[in-house]
Motif scaffolding. Structure first.
Motif, short mmCIF file in Angstrom:
data_model
loop_
_atom_site.label_atom_id
_atom_site.label_comp_id
_atom_site.label_asym_id
_atom_site.label_seq_id
_atom_site.Cartn_x
_atom_site.Cartn_y
_atom_site.Cartn_z
N CYS A 1 7.13 5.47 9.95
CA CYS A 1 6.80 6.88 10.14
C CYS A 1 5.52 7.00 10.97
O CYS A 1 4.53 6.31 10.69
N THR A 2 5.55 7.87 11.96
CA THR A 2 4.37 8.07 12.81
C THR A 2 3.45 9.16 12.27
O THR A 2 2.43 9.44 12.88
N GLY A 3 3.82 9.75 11.16
CA GLY A 3 2.97 10.77 10.55
C GLY A 3 1.78 10.12 9.87
O GLY A 3 1.94 9.36 8.93
N GLU A 4 0.59 10.40 10.36
CA GLU A 4 -0.62 9.84 9.76
C GLU A 4 -0.91 10.58 8.47
O GLU A 4 -0.81 11.80 8.45
N PRO A 5 -1.24 9.96 7.42
CA PRO A 5 -1.43 8.54 7.17
C PRO A 5 -0.22 7.90 6.48
O PRO A 5 -0.36 6.92 5.77
N CYS A 6 0.97 8.43 6.69
CA CYS A 6 2.18 7.94 6.03
C CYS A 6 2.46 6.49 6.43
O CYS A 6 2.28 6.11 7.58
N THR A 7 2.91 5.70 5.47
CA THR A 7 3.24 4.30 5.74
C THR A 7 4.68 3.99 5.36
O THR A 7 5.07 2.84 5.22
N ARG A 8 5.49 5.03 5.23
CA ARG A 8 6.88 4.87 4.81
C ARG A 8 7.72 4.32 5.95
O ARG A 8 7.53 4.63 7.11
N LEU A 9 8.69 3.50 5.57
CA LEU A 9 9.69 2.99 6.50
C LEU A 9 10.98 3.73 6.23
O LEU A 9 11.27 4.11 5.09
N PHE A 10 11.78 3.95 7.26
CA PHE A 10 13.02 4.69 7.11
C PHE A 10 14.05 4.19 8.12
O PHE A 10 13.70 3.48 9.06
N LEU A 11 15.30 4.58 7.91
CA LEU A 11 16.36 4.26 8.86
C LEU A 11 16.53 5.42 9.82
O LEU A 11 16.70 6.56 9.39
N ALA B 1 10.50 0.16 -1.44
CA ALA B 1 9.27 -0.28 -0.77
C ALA B 1 8.24 0.85 -0.70
O ALA B 1 7.05 0.59 -0.65
N ALA B 2 8.71 2.08 -0.73
CA ALA B 2 7.81 3.24 -0.65
C ALA B 2 7.21 3.62 -2.00
O ALA B 2 6.58 4.67 -2.11
N THR B 3 7.36 2.76 -3.00
CA THR B 3 6.73 3.06 -4.29
C THR B 3 5.24 2.72 -4.29
O THR B 3 4.60 2.79 -5.33
N VAL B 4 4.73 2.37 -3.12
CA VAL B 4 3.29 2.41 -2.85
C VAL B 4 3.15 3.44 -1.76
O VAL B 4 3.71 3.28 -0.67
N ALA B 5 2.46 4.51 -2.05
CA ALA B 5 2.28 5.57 -1.06
C ALA B 5 0.94 5.38 -0.36
O ALA B 5 0.00 4.85 -0.94
N TRP B 6 0.88 5.83 0.88
CA TRP B 6 -0.36 5.83 1.65
C TRP B 6 -1.06 4.47 1.60
O TRP B 6 -2.23 4.37 1.27
N ARG B 7 -0.34 3.43 1.94
CA ARG B 7 -0.82 2.05 1.84
C ARG B 7 -2.15 1.81 2.54
O ARG B 7 -2.95 0.99 2.08
N THR B 8 -2.41 2.46 3.64
CA THR B 8 -3.61 2.15 4.43
C THR B 8 -4.77 3.11 4.20
O THR B 8 -5.87 2.85 4.68
N THR B 9 -4.55 4.19 3.47
CA THR B 9 -5.64 5.16 3.26
C THR B 9 -5.88 5.42 1.78
O THR B 9 -6.80 4.87 1.20
N ARG B 10 -5.04 6.22 1.17
CA ARG B 10 -5.21 6.57 -0.25
C ARG B 10 -4.23 5.78 -1.10
O ARG B 10 -3.47 6.36 -1.87
N HIS B 11 -4.24 4.50 -0.97
CA HIS B 11 -3.29 3.60 -1.64
C HIS B 11 -2.95 4.12 -3.04
O HIS B 11 -3.83 4.21 -3.90
#
Length: 185
Positions: free
Chosen positions: A138-148, A15-25
């Motif tokens: 992830c709460t790191g802005e602008p990261c949109t990655r999901l993790f366990l 799912a993370a093969t799109v990086a920075w989904r909300t900013t620098r897609h």
């Protein structure tokens, strides 16, 4: 282009093969060869050949369904049944099967459908089971990655301490130094 595997689950890394989904897609699966490279880098298969443009579209469709359902799980929401259907359809194919060649040597062969089935089956197991409760954004802005979040306290905030965590800690340090400098004047 390099792929990063810090989500602690193959479906979330996919799912993370799109990086920075909300900013620098940034689309990391821009070409069919990119999907083949991801599948080998993720160690789903040893080699993946003959990926077509249609295969790439199927991979992206699965990826987006996984992302949306995992995001819903992280938010404690039910998710879209159509996304679950996309994952179910992909998981219906035969997955990649490892073949032991010798002690310490395994071979993973398969085509695009087998790779997608493996990722979809893995996503099904995660999203349909108790593991879904460990999914975090992830709460790191602008990261949109999901993790366990497998931390003992269940309070992990970043996908990676080395990237997002380090960036946030450095920014907090700079803020403190600036504030200390202003209070001592």
């Amino acid at each position: 282009m390099r792929f990063t595997f810090v989500s602690d689950h193959v479906a979330l890394d996919f799912a993370a093969t799109v990086a920075w989904r909300t900013t620098r897609h940034t689309e990391l699966l821009a070409e069919p060869e990119d999907f083949a490279r991801w599948a080998t880098a993720a160690e789903v298969v040893d080699r993946l050949e003959a990926v077509s443009q249609g295969d790439l579209v199927a991979a992206r469709t699965l990826r987006e369904a996984i992302y949306r359902l995992a995001l819903a799980a992280a938010a404690g929401e039910p998710g879209d049944p159509q996304d679950a259907a996309v994952i179910r359809r992909a998981a219906a194919h035969t997955p990649v099967r490892p073949a032991l060649q010798a002690l310490g040597e395994v071979e993973r062969r398969g085509g695009v459908n087998e790779v997608l089935a493996t990722v979809a089956a893995s996503a099904s197991d995660l999203l349909g089971g108790p593991g879904r409760l460990l999914i975090r954004h992830c709460t790191g802005e602008p990261c949109t990655r999901l993790f366990l979040d497998r931390s003992r306290a269940g309070t992990r905030r970043w996908c990676s301490k080395r990237s997002c965590g380090s960036r946030i800690n450095a920014a907090a340090y700079r803020r403190r130094v600036r504030q200390d400098g202003q209070t001592t004047k």
